[in-house]
Structures are given as C-alpha cells and as structure tokens.
Design a protein around this motif. Sequence first.
Motif, PDB file in Angstrom:
ATOM      1  N   GLU A 127      42.315  37.875  50.797  1.00 36.00           N
ATOM      2  CA  GLU A 127      42.388  38.280  49.398  1.00 36.00           C
ATOM      3  C   GLU A 127      41.903  37.097  48.561  1.00 36.00           C
ATOM      4  N   ALA A 128      40.865  37.305  47.779  1.00 42.38           N
ATOM      5  CA  ALA A 128      40.298  36.223  46.973  1.00 42.38           C
ATOM      6  C   ALA A 128      41.009  36.151  45.637  1.00 42.38           C
ATOM      7  N   GLY A 129      41.782  35.094  45.414  1.00 40.37           N
ATOM      8  CA  GLY A 129      42.498  34.913  44.155  1.00 40.37           C
ATOM      9  C   GLY A 129      41.587  34.282  43.113  1.00 40.37           C
ATOM     10  N   ILE A 130      41.303  35.029  42.039  1.00 39.77           N
ATOM     11  CA  ILE A 130      40.427  34.548  40.975  1.00 39.77           C
ATOM     12  C   ILE A 130      41.244  34.464  39.689  1.00 39.77           C
ATOM     13  N   TYR A 131      41.635  33.252  39.318  1.00 40.23           N
ATOM     14  CA  TYR A 131      42.468  33.043  38.144  1.00 40.23           C
ATOM     15  C   TYR A 131      41.621  33.023  36.875  1.00 40.23           C
ATOM     16  N   SER A 132      42.107  33.677  35.837  1.00 40.98           N
ATOM     17  CA  SER A 132      41.462  33.538  34.534  1.00 40.98           C
ATOM     18  C   SER A 132      41.616  32.098  34.049  1.00 40.98           C
ATOM     19  N   GLY A 133      40.689  31.670  33.201  1.00 38.83           N
ATOM     20  CA  GLY A 133      40.774  30.323  32.650  1.00 38.83           C
ATOM     21  C   GLY A 133      40.371  29.227  33.612  1.00 38.83           C
ATOM     22  N   VAL A 156      45.434  37.279  35.912  1.00 39.91           N
ATOM     23  CA  VAL A 156      45.403  36.923  34.492  1.00 39.91           C
ATOM     24  C   VAL A 156      46.548  35.965  34.200  1.00 39.91           C
ATOM     25  N   THR A 157      46.202  34.729  33.898  1.00 39.40           N
ATOM     26  CA  THR A 157      47.227  33.705  33.663  1.00 39.40           C
ATOM     27  C   THR A 157      47.638  33.608  32.196  1.00 39.40           C
ATOM     28  N   LEU A 184      41.966  44.055  42.529  1.00 34.61           N
ATOM     29  CA  LEU A 184      43.362  44.270  42.151  1.00 34.61           C
ATOM     30  C   LEU A 184      43.629  43.407  40.926  1.00 34.61           C
ATOM     31  N   LEU A 185      43.994  44.034  39.826  1.00 31.12           N
ATOM     32  CA  LEU A 185      44.210  43.333  38.565  1.00 31.12           C
ATOM     33  C   LEU A 185      45.703  43.205  38.287  1.00 31.12           C
ATOM     34  N   HIS A 186      46.145  41.988  37.954  1.00 33.39           N
ATOM     35  CA  HIS A 186      47.565  41.811  37.611  1.00 33.39           C
ATOM     36  C   HIS A 186      47.740  40.628  36.675  1.00 33.39           C
ATOM     37  N   GLY A 187      48.880  40.612  35.986  1.00 31.12           N
ATOM     38  CA  GLY A 187      49.212  39.520  35.091  1.00 31.12           C
ATOM     39  C   GLY A 187      50.508  38.856  35.492  1.00 31.12           C
ATOM     40  N   GLU A 188      50.998  38.009  34.612  1.00 32.47           N
ATOM     41  CA  GLU A 188      52.247  37.309  34.931  1.00 32.47           C
ATOM     42  C   GLU A 188      53.078  37.098  33.676  1.00 32.47           C
ATOM     43  N   ASP A 189      54.377  37.029  33.887  1.00 32.10           N
ATOM     44  CA  ASP A 189      55.353  36.787  32.819  1.00 32.10           C
ATOM     45  C   ASP A 189      55.074  37.718  31.630  1.00 32.10           C
ATOM     46  N   GLY A 190      54.876  37.182  30.434  1.00 27.89           N
ATOM     47  CA  GLY A 190      54.700  38.037  29.271  1.00 27.89           C
ATOM     48  C   GLY A 190      53.482  38.946  29.339  1.00 27.89           C
ATOM     49  N   GLY A 191      52.508  38.572  30.129  1.00 28.43           N
ATOM     50  CA  GLY A 191      51.308  39.385  30.266  1.00 28.43           C
ATOM     51  C   GLY A 191      51.365  40.407  31.380  1.00 28.43           C
ATOM     52  N   ALA A 192      52.416  40.394  32.179  1.00 28.42           N
ATOM     53  CA  ALA A 192      52.450  41.230  33.379  1.00 28.42           C
ATOM     54  C   ALA A 192      52.371  42.720  33.052  1.00 28.42           C
TER      55      ALA A 192
END
Length: 241
Positions: A127-133, A156-157, A184-192
């Motif tokens: 699984e290729a993890g591609i972080y925003s920013g 999405v960080t 596969l698109l996902h966010g974290e914490d407030g953006g999740a």
Amino acid sequence: MLQVCLNGSRSWEHCPGLPVTAAELADAARAAVAAGADDIHLHPKDPDGADTLDPGIVAETLTAVRAAVQGIPIGVTTGAWTVSDPVRRAGMIRSWTVTPDHASVNWHEDGADLVAGALKDKGIAIEAGIYSGTDASTRFLTSPYADQVLRVLAEVTDTDPQTAPRTARELLGRLTPHVTAPILLHGEDGGAWPVLRTAAQHGLPTRIGLEDVLHTPDGTPAHDNATLVRLALSSNRHAPA
C-alpha cells in the motif's frame, strides 16, 4: 471498501481503550469486521506500547488477528518511526516468519523503494502511503514500484474540517491522472469525517478507526473501532452523490 485502522502510532494516553496487545487487536478486529469492515490495518506493538517490526511480535499479532477474522486481509505499517534506518527496516521485514497480506510504505520517507522491495520479495502486497503536504506523490510516481502496488493510500494530513476536503481533492488531482491502482482516501483527527464523506462522494475506498480519529461525527469520544465503522458505513450511505 472500508478498511479499519485499529490503533496506529497512538498510545494508551491518547485513548485508554486503544487495542495494543495481540489479544486486544484480535478482539477489536473481530468486532470491527462484524460491524462491516472488510480490510484491516494495524500496528504491532511492543510491551511498552511502541510500534515495532520485531518478527516475534509481528507473528504473534498476525496469528491472533487472523484466527479472529479468517479470510479478511490484514496489513501492517512499515513507518520510519518503527526503525529509522531503512536498511535495517527492510532487513527486519525480510526476517518476518508470519507475513501480513499487505503493508503500507510511506513514500515521503527516505528508503521507501528499499522497503517496498523487501515487501515484494516476501510476497507482501504494497500500500503506497501518499501524504498531503509532502513530496510523496512525486517520489512515488517516479518509483519503479509505482505500477506494482495493491492500492494507493491518499492520506490527508490537513486536520481542519473546513479545509481538509479541499486538500483531499487537490491530492486526488495529483494522483488520479497518473496512478493505475485503486486509491483509498482518508483523513485524520478533525479532517477524518469530512474526508470520509469526500471519499464517498467520489466513490472511493476509505478507512476509519482509532488510528485516524478518536471522536464520532458529533464530537463524542469514540468508544471503539466497531462504533467508528458503523458510523462510517451509515455516513457513506447518506452521502450525496
């Protein structure tokens, strides 16, 4: 597809109910799958609760979780925080005696190709993890493994609930014209939760779990992973087309 991310690099101080031991992860996986998850991502942890690639702990964790959710794909992290030296990290992966179905590789981290090569040699899907920013998308798209991954994790960080969906769309814009694997698109914490809704609007696989968020859409602390899975499936069903 809805993947559940059971624990992540969080610790007990972040979430007292976080599954950490092999037995806790097995119980959490069983409940999450019963709630509707059809893929699992987890972080094996040492007795102090730190993420680890130790072959014995990885074997114990995977064996317990597989017994609890037979037939469900299980993946693990290979994040640089587990072992900072990518050569050592790749060596530990090669020493695994029990292997996951897939493992995530963060392409903004140095040595991503080396780690991906170790996984491929072991027959573990990537699984290729591609972080925003980050420059992860550029690094990945020029990697020899760009067309050899199971899926791309568009991560999405941006944790601002107002701007995270826009950040998600910008990240997708950099990826979708070029990648052939599912995203596969996902966010974290407030953006999740906002990003999860964005994924549903785009018809994309997504994920939810205590790794990504510790609260429900209304801000209530999440009791467990299964609760988050049920709420994610309900949210996706009601997302506008």
